[in-house]
Design a protein around this motif. Sequence first.
Motif, PDB file in Angstrom:
ATOM      1  N   PRO A  37       0.814  -1.211   0.000  1.00 15.28           N
ATOM      2  CA  PRO A  37       0.000   0.000   0.000  1.00 15.28           C
ATOM      3  C   PRO A  37       0.849   1.263   0.000  1.00 15.28           C
ATOM      4  CG  PRO A  37       0.020  -0.973   2.192  1.00 15.28           C
ATOM      5  CD  PRO A  37       0.828  -1.880   1.306  1.00 15.28           C
ATOM      6  N   SER A  38       0.192   2.377  -0.229  1.00 17.32           N
ATOM      7  CA  SER A  38       0.871   3.668  -0.112  1.00 17.32           C
ATOM      8  C   SER A  38       1.373   3.852   1.317  1.00 17.32           C
ATOM      9  CB  SER A  38      -0.097   4.806  -0.449  1.00 17.32           C
ATOM     10  OG  SER A  38      -0.507   4.731  -1.794  1.00 17.32           O
ATOM     11  N   PRO A  39       2.550   4.458   1.503  1.00 18.24           N
ATOM     12  CA  PRO A  39       3.072   4.678   2.852  1.00 18.24           C
ATOM     13  C   PRO A  39       2.084   5.445   3.720  1.00 18.24           C
ATOM     14  CG  PRO A  39       4.756   5.117   1.210  1.00 18.24           C
ATOM     15  CD  PRO A  39       3.481   4.914   0.457  1.00 18.24           C
ATOM     16  N   GLY A  40       1.853   4.940   4.933  1.00 15.63           N
ATOM     17  CA  GLY A  40       0.948   5.589   5.867  1.00 15.63           C
ATOM     18  C   GLY A  40      -0.454   5.039   5.861  1.00 15.63           C
ATOM     19  N   PRO A  84       9.316   6.592   3.649  1.00 10.70           N
ATOM     20  CA  PRO A  84       8.245   5.866   2.971  1.00 10.70           C
ATOM     21  C   PRO A  84       8.659   4.479   2.507  1.00 10.70           C
ATOM     22  CG  PRO A  84       9.310   7.313   1.408  1.00 10.70           C
ATOM     23  CD  PRO A  84      10.011   7.537   2.738  1.00 10.70           C
ATOM     24  N   LEU A  85       9.888   4.063   2.794  1.00 11.33           N
ATOM     25  CA  LEU A  85      10.357   2.783   2.240  1.00 11.33           C
ATOM     26  C   LEU A  85       9.659   1.571   2.853  1.00 11.33           C
ATOM     27  CD1 LEU A  85      14.215   3.341   1.734  1.00 11.33           C
ATOM     28  CD2 LEU A  85      12.302   3.962   0.240  1.00 11.33           C
ATOM     29  N   PRO A  86       9.650   1.402   4.187  1.00 10.01           N
ATOM     30  CA  PRO A  86       9.000   0.206   4.745  1.00 10.01           C
ATOM     31  C   PRO A  86       7.509   0.442   4.998  1.00 10.01           C
ATOM     32  CG  PRO A  86      10.204   1.358   6.474  1.00 10.01           C
ATOM     33  CD  PRO A  86      10.396   2.160   5.212  1.00 10.01           C
ATOM     34  N   VAL A  87       6.692  -0.538   4.604  1.00  9.20           N
ATOM     35  CA  VAL A  87       5.253  -0.471   4.864  1.00  9.20           C
ATOM     36  C   VAL A  87       4.759  -1.837   5.320  1.00  9.20           C
ATOM     37  CG1 VAL A  87       4.872   1.334   3.124  1.00  9.20           C
ATOM     38  CG2 VAL A  87       4.570  -1.072   2.490  1.00  9.20           C
ATOM     39  N   PHE A  99      18.270   3.939  -3.754  1.00  4.89           N
ATOM     40  CA  PHE A  99      17.652   2.968  -2.853  1.00  4.89           C
ATOM     41  C   PHE A  99      18.698   2.319  -1.955  1.00  4.89           C
ATOM     42  CE2 PHE A  99      16.209  -1.340  -1.792  1.00  4.89           C
ATOM     43  CZ  PHE A  99      15.019  -1.041  -1.149  1.00  4.89           C
ATOM     44  N   GLU A 100      19.848   1.977  -2.516  1.00  2.00           N
ATOM     45  CA  GLU A 100      20.901   1.330  -1.723  1.00  2.00           C
ATOM     46  C   GLU A 100      21.307   2.196  -0.534  1.00  2.00           C
ATOM     47  OE1 GLU A 100      23.964   0.552  -4.572  1.00  2.00           O
ATOM     48  OE2 GLU A 100      22.696  -0.837  -5.713  1.00  2.00           O
ATOM     49  N   ILE A 101      21.482   3.485  -0.754  1.00  2.00           N
ATOM     50  CA  ILE A 101      21.915   4.383   0.320  1.00  2.00           C
ATOM     51  C   ILE A 101      20.808   4.575   1.348  1.00  2.00           C
ATOM     52  CG2 ILE A 101      22.613   6.753   0.847  1.00  2.00           C
ATOM     53  CD1 ILE A 101      24.043   6.782  -1.909  1.00  2.00           C
ATOM     54  N   LEU A 102      19.605   4.853   0.887  1.00  5.03           N
ATOM     55  CA  LEU A 102      18.504   5.097   1.827  1.00  5.03           C
ATOM     56  C   LEU A 102      18.174   3.850   2.627  1.00  5.03           C
ATOM     57  CD1 LEU A 102      16.185   7.273  -0.444  1.00  5.03           C
ATOM     58  CD2 LEU A 102      17.744   8.043   1.349  1.00  5.03           C
ATOM     59  N   ARG A 103      18.236   2.683   1.999  1.00  2.53           N
ATOM     60  CA  ARG A 103      17.982   1.429   2.703  1.00  2.53           C
ATOM     61  C   ARG A 103      19.059   1.186   3.760  1.00  2.53           C
ATOM     62  NH1 ARG A 103      19.273  -4.095   2.355  1.00  2.53           N
ATOM     63  NH2 ARG A 103      17.496  -5.529   2.525  1.00  2.53           N
ATOM     64  N   ALA A 104      20.307   1.446   3.383  1.00  2.00           N
ATOM     65  CA  ALA A 104      21.414   1.200   4.303  1.00  2.00           C
ATOM     66  C   ALA A 104      21.332   2.076   5.548  1.00  2.00           C
ATOM     67  CB  ALA A 104      22.746   1.419   3.597  1.00  2.00           C
ATOM     68  N   THR A 105      20.822   3.293   5.401  1.00  2.00           N
ATOM     69  CA  THR A 105      20.731   4.161   6.586  1.00  2.00           C
ATOM     70  C   THR A 105      19.801   3.566   7.636  1.00  2.00           C
ATOM     71  OG1 THR A 105      18.931   5.486   5.644  1.00  2.00           O
ATOM     72  CG2 THR A 105      21.176   6.237   5.235  1.00  2.00           C
ATOM     73  N   TYR A 114      11.897  -2.685  -5.891  1.00  2.00           N
ATOM     74  CA  TYR A 114      12.310  -1.475  -5.175  1.00  2.00           C
ATOM     75  C   TYR A 114      12.269  -0.220  -6.043  1.00  2.00           C
ATOM     76  CZ  TYR A 114      17.405  -2.227  -6.447  1.00  2.00           C
ATOM     77  OH  TYR A 114      18.622  -2.410  -7.062  1.00  2.00           O
ATOM     78  N   ALA A 115      12.153  -0.389  -7.361  1.00  2.00           N
ATOM     79  CA  ALA A 115      11.914   0.789  -8.200  1.00  2.00           C
ATOM     80  C   ALA A 115      10.614   1.468  -7.792  1.00  2.00           C
ATOM     81  CB  ALA A 115      11.836   0.376  -9.671  1.00  2.00           C
ATOM     82  N   VAL A 116       9.627   0.665  -7.420  1.00  3.92           N
ATOM     83  CA  VAL A 116       8.330   1.195  -7.000  1.00  3.92           C
ATOM     84  C   VAL A 116       8.401   1.699  -5.559  1.00  3.92           C
ATOM     85  CG1 VAL A 116       5.874   0.668  -6.782  1.00  3.92           C
ATOM     86  CG2 VAL A 116       7.231  -0.472  -8.554  1.00  3.92           C
ATOM     87  N   THR A 117       9.105   0.953  -4.712  1.00  4.81           N
ATOM     88  CA  THR A 117       9.266   1.370  -3.314  1.00  4.81           C
ATOM     89  C   THR A 117       9.823   2.787  -3.220  1.00  4.81           C
ATOM     90  OG1 THR A 117       9.618  -0.883  -2.488  1.00  4.81           O
ATOM     91  CG2 THR A 117      10.568   0.916  -1.201  1.00  4.81           C
ATOM     92  N   LEU A 118      10.833   3.065  -4.029  1.00  6.04           N
ATOM     93  CA  LEU A 118      11.545   4.343  -3.915  1.00  6.04           C
ATOM     94  C   LEU A 118      10.609   5.533  -4.098  1.00  6.04           C
ATOM     95  CD1 LEU A 118      14.505   5.434  -3.547  1.00  6.04           C
ATOM     96  CD2 LEU A 118      14.527   5.716  -6.032  1.00  6.04           C
ATOM     97  N   VAL A 119       9.615   5.397  -4.969  1.00  6.50           N
ATOM     98  CA  VAL A 119       8.744   6.535  -5.272  1.00  6.50           C
ATOM     99  C   VAL A 119       7.428   6.496  -4.486  1.00  6.50           C
ATOM    100  CG1 VAL A 119       9.726   6.916  -7.552  1.00  6.50           C
ATOM    101  CG2 VAL A 119       7.791   5.329  -7.295  1.00  6.50           C
TER     102      VAL A 119
END
Length: 498
Positions: free
Chosen positions: A194-197, A210-213, A316-322, A418-423
Motif C-alpha cells: 500500500p501507499s506509505p501511511g 516511505p520505504l517500509p510499509v 535505494f541502496e543508500i537510503l535502505r542502508a541508513t 524497489y523501483a516502486v518502493t523508492l517513489v
Amino acid sequence: MTEPCDLSAVEARRLIGSRKLSPVELLESCLARIDSVNHAVNAVVAMDTENARESAKAAEGAVMAGGKLGPLHGLPIGIKDLEETKGLRTTWGSPIFADHIPTRDEAMVTNLRAAGAIVIGKTNTPEFGAGANTRNLVYGATGNPFDPTRSAAGSSGGSAVALACGMAPICSGSDTGGSLRNPAAFNGIVGFRPSPGLVPAERRGHGWSPLPVLGPMARNARDAALLLSAMADDDGLDPLAYTLPDRRVRGGDRNLFPPMQVDLGALRVAATPDFGFAPTERHIRDIFASRVAALAPLFGRVEHATPDCAGTDESFEILRATSFVASHAEKCRTRPQDVGPNVRANVEEGLRYSLADYARAATEQTRIYRVWQGFFADHDIIITPAITISPRPWSELYPAEIDGQATRTYFHWLAMAYAVTLVGHPAISLPLGVDKAGMPFGLQIVGPRGGDALVLAVAAAIEEAVAGDASLARPVPDIAKLKAAAPISAMPNFKSWA
C-alpha cells in the motif's frame, strides 16, 4: 469437496455471517492443514493454538447471539514474525530475540483482532527481514510449496507459503524492497504494497521514511482488499498516517472493499520487463511478454514504456542502508556472532556512506518521484514482472548473477520491486499461471500516487477476466505431495548460513 481452509477469505466470512460455517470448524481445518504439510515447508513457526481455539469459540458464540460482526470475524490469520504479538513468541528471525515474548500487540495486530481475526500463529521471515530468502538461525529455512528445495523469497515468505498451502485464508506482511510482492510471486498468491501511511506502523524507526510499509497477503485480490480495509487506520504514532483536523482519512474506506468497479478497456497501460534497469532474466522476460499479449485485448491501450529510473539503484541502496545502520549497527558492534551476513553487509555498507551521499540519494529520490508523476499523466497503470528471476534453491543465500551477469548487491535481484518502493506508489503482485519451470509467475501492477483502490480494482478485474483460463489461473501446490514429503529440516544447511 472444498475443505474450509481452502475457501477464500471473502467466502468464508460470508458463510460465517450466514451461520453456514462455524469459526471453530474453519480454525480446525486450518490447524489440520498446518499439521499435515508444515513439516515440508516450515511456513508457520510459532503456534497460538490454545488461544486461537478459545477465540474461535467466542467468535462462534457471537455469531449465534446475532451480534454485530467485524469484517474479519472468525477468520484465522498468520502474523509475520516481524510484528509483535502479545504472549506469542516474536523473534524477528534473530537468535538475539529467540526467547522474546511481547507483553502487547503492536497496533496493526490490535486492529486485526478488533476486526474479528483470530491469530493462529507466526509466519517465518529472514533475519530482521533482510535478504528476501526466508532463512534464519532460529527457525531455519522456508521452502517453496511447489518445490521445497526452492526459495519462497521474502521477507514475507512464511506468510506466502502458509496462504498457498491453505494454512490460513489471510496473512500479514511487510515490504521495503518487495517483501510483500516477491514471495507472493514465488508462491502463487497476492501481495499488496500500500501507499506509505495507509497501514500505520508505530515501530518504524525512521518514521518519516516511505520505504517500509505493512500490508496484506491473500490468495486473491478481493481477499487482499478485505484485509487491507481492516488494516488501514489513522495512528498518531506513525507520522505518515496523519489525520486531517476533525476528520479521519483512513479506515472503513468503502473504495478498498469491496473493490470498486473499473473499466479495463478505458485504461492506458505501460508495460515494461525491467523499468529500464532491473536485471531480469530472459526466461522471465519471455513469460512476461506472453502475459502482456494475453492481457492486451482487455485494455484500452498498451504500450511498451517506462518512467526514467536512472539513479534508482544507488538512491535505494543508500537510503535502505541508513535504516540498517540505525536499527542494527549496535548489534553488529556488540554481538557480531549473532548477526547474519545480510544484515552485516548492509550495516557495513551504510557506515561507508557520508552525509553528502545521503543528501544525494534523497535528492535523487525526489527527482525520480517527480519523473514518475509526469509519466502517470499519460498512463493509468504500469505492468511488469513482479520479480526478476524464477525461484532458485533456497540454499543459494542470494543470486550473485542473473543470466551470467553479476548483481550489484545481495538485493539487486529485487530491483523490479524497489523501483516502486523508492517513489512510494502502491503495487500488487498478482499470480498469473506458471513459468517454463512450472513455478508460479507474478504480474506486478503499479498504480499512480495514492491509487491503492485503483490497483486493487484492476487486479480484481483481471482475475475475473481470466477466470477459466488454465494458463492464467492461480497455481495451486500439490497438497498430497507435500503431506508425503520428507521434512525440510532434514535438508542440508536447513538452519545455517552455509
